[in-house]
Design an enzyme around this catalytic site. Structure first.
Site, PDB file in Angstrom:
ATOM      1  N   CYS A  17       0.685  -1.105  -0.061  1.00  0.00           N
ATOM      2  CA  CYS A  17      -0.072   0.048  -0.060  1.00  0.00           C
ATOM      3  C   CYS A  17       0.803   1.345  -0.098  1.00  0.00           C
ATOM      4  CB  CYS A  17      -0.988  -0.147   1.328  1.00  0.00           C
ATOM      5  SG  CYS A  17      -0.064  -0.022   2.913  1.00  0.00           S
ATOM      6  N   HIS A  70      -2.163   1.117   6.899  1.00  0.00           N
ATOM      7  CA  HIS A  70      -2.907   1.018   5.581  1.00  0.00           C
ATOM      8  C   HIS A  70      -3.244   2.498   4.885  1.00  0.00           C
ATOM      9  CE1 HIS A  70      -4.213  -1.046   1.831  1.00  0.00           C
ATOM     10  NE2 HIS A  70      -5.268   0.006   1.807  1.00  0.00           N
ATOM     11  N   HIS A  82      -5.683   2.392  -4.177  1.00  0.00           N
ATOM     12  CA  HIS A  82      -4.815   1.564  -3.350  1.00  0.00           C
ATOM     13  C   HIS A  82      -4.400   0.131  -3.624  1.00  0.00           C
ATOM     14  CE1 HIS A  82      -7.940  -0.596  -0.783  1.00  0.00           C
ATOM     15  NE2 HIS A  82      -8.490  -0.666  -1.935  1.00  0.00           N
TER      16      HIS A  82
END
Length: 362
Positions: free
Chosen positions: A276, A324, A336
């Site tokens: 990520c 994240h 993402h």
């Protein structure tokens, strides 16, 4: 017979799951044994082994494991980044030590030359030689030479002492950086072991399911994300969000969206795969704005802004541990890299628990 076969298969699966969680690889609670006779949670198709309620528990368990893997990945990436910085610093210090040693050698040669010159003059210092002179002109001329010689000697000693002190400091700094380097390597190894354990546990959970059940599981994932996104949009969180991307932000978005379809791989920074924060950091690097490598460091170091002031290119940090990150692309969406087994994709910005928003080019 069909019911007995289903129950037997279910019990076998639950036992396998219980065995997996008992090994310490997974800390989430084991999935309860599915009950074919349960009421509203029972599957519509009797041939299915798991109800949606059972699969929802599996989904939550898998999500927890991947969340933990994500946090460990951030720890690994940070340790890796620090290790690289310390390695670079050790190289610089090593060069400084070599240069310092050469400098000291040169200064000692100069000091030796002065000593040899004094020896050639009968071992008398310049001041004594001057006092013994009978020539007034030579005496006056010699005063300046003595002063110059004294200043040169003093300067030489000062420079030699300073160089020796610098050399000692460089050596101490190199030793300290080496200890940090080794400590970060240990952190990397521990984080890597934890990541692999969490991912392996999640993959085992999912591998126990049949293809139809895995398809249903993925649909449940999407349903959960849709519910969260709908609730977020309904809250009016993005009602007044209308900011336009900066030039750098637009370049970052263009890079990130061009990676759609590439797989998630933990620790990856492209070009073929990303985790990520590997995606977001590379996207902003492509926009000529280097940012921290990990989502936690992005949250800690980059300027924070209110969601209402959000614009494309900003980074949305998720979960309480900032494990994240996604890039806002406008219209309530992010790009993402979700988790192992998934690809870089577009998703609702509110489909996960938002911690906050940061702006790399503020």
């Amino acid at each position: 017979m069909n019911r007995r076969h289903c129950a037997t298969a279910a019990i076998t699966l639950v036992c396998a799951l219980a065995l997996l969680t008992s090994t310490g690889q997974a800390s989430a609670a084991p999935v309860p044994e599915p009950s074919p006779s349960s009421s509203s949670a029972a599957p519509a198709d009797p041939s299915q082994r798991y109800s949606n309620a059972d699969l929802e528990k599996v989904r939550e368990q898998i999500e927890t494991l991947y969340r933990k893997a994500g946090a460990a990945t951030d720890a690994y990436n940070l340790a890796e980044e620090q290790t690289k910085k310390q390695s670079d610093e050790i190289v610089k210090l090593a060069k400084a030590i070599v240069d310092g040693q050469a400098r000291i050698a040169a200064l000692k040669d100069r000091a030796g030359a002065q000593a040899r010159e004094q020896y050639r003059n009968g071992g008398l210092p310049p001041g004594a030689q001057l006092a013994l002179s009978n020539d007034p002109k030579l005496f006056l001329d010699g005063i300046n030479k003595v002063r110059q010689s004294q200043q040169a000697s003093k300067s030489l000693l000062t420079e030699l002492n300073q160089t020796q002190q610098d050399l000692e400091t460089y050596t101490q700094d190199a030793s300290a950086n080496w200890e940090k380097l080794e400590a970060n390597r240990v952190k990397q190894a521990k984080a890597k072991k934890k990541i692999n354990a969490q991912i392996k546990a999640a993959e085992k959970l999912e591998s126990r399911l049949e293809k139809k059940e895995r398809d249903r599981l993925r649909q449940l994932e999407q349903d959960a994300a849709n519910r969260a996104q709908t609730a977020w949009l309904s809250s009016g969180a993005v009602k007044d969000v209308s900011g336009e991307a900066s030039e750098a932000g637009a370049a970052a978005v263009a890079f990130a969206t061009a990676q759609i379809g590439k797989p998630y791989v933990w620790g990856a920074e492209g070009p073929g795969s990303y985790d990520c924060s590997g995606l977001t950091s590379r996207a902003w690097l492509a926009a000529k704005r280097p940012i921290p490598r990990t989502s936690q460091e992005q949250w800690r170091l980059l300027p924070r802004i209110d969601i209402r002031d959000m614009r494309p290119g900003d980074l949305i940090i998720y979960h309480a541990d900032a494990s994240h990150v996604g890039m806002y692309v406008g219209d309530g969406a992010i790009v993402h890299s979700p988790r192992p087994g998934r690809n870089v994709t577009l998703a609702g910005a509110g489909s996960m628990k938002i911690l906050g928003v940061v702006r790399p080019d503020k």
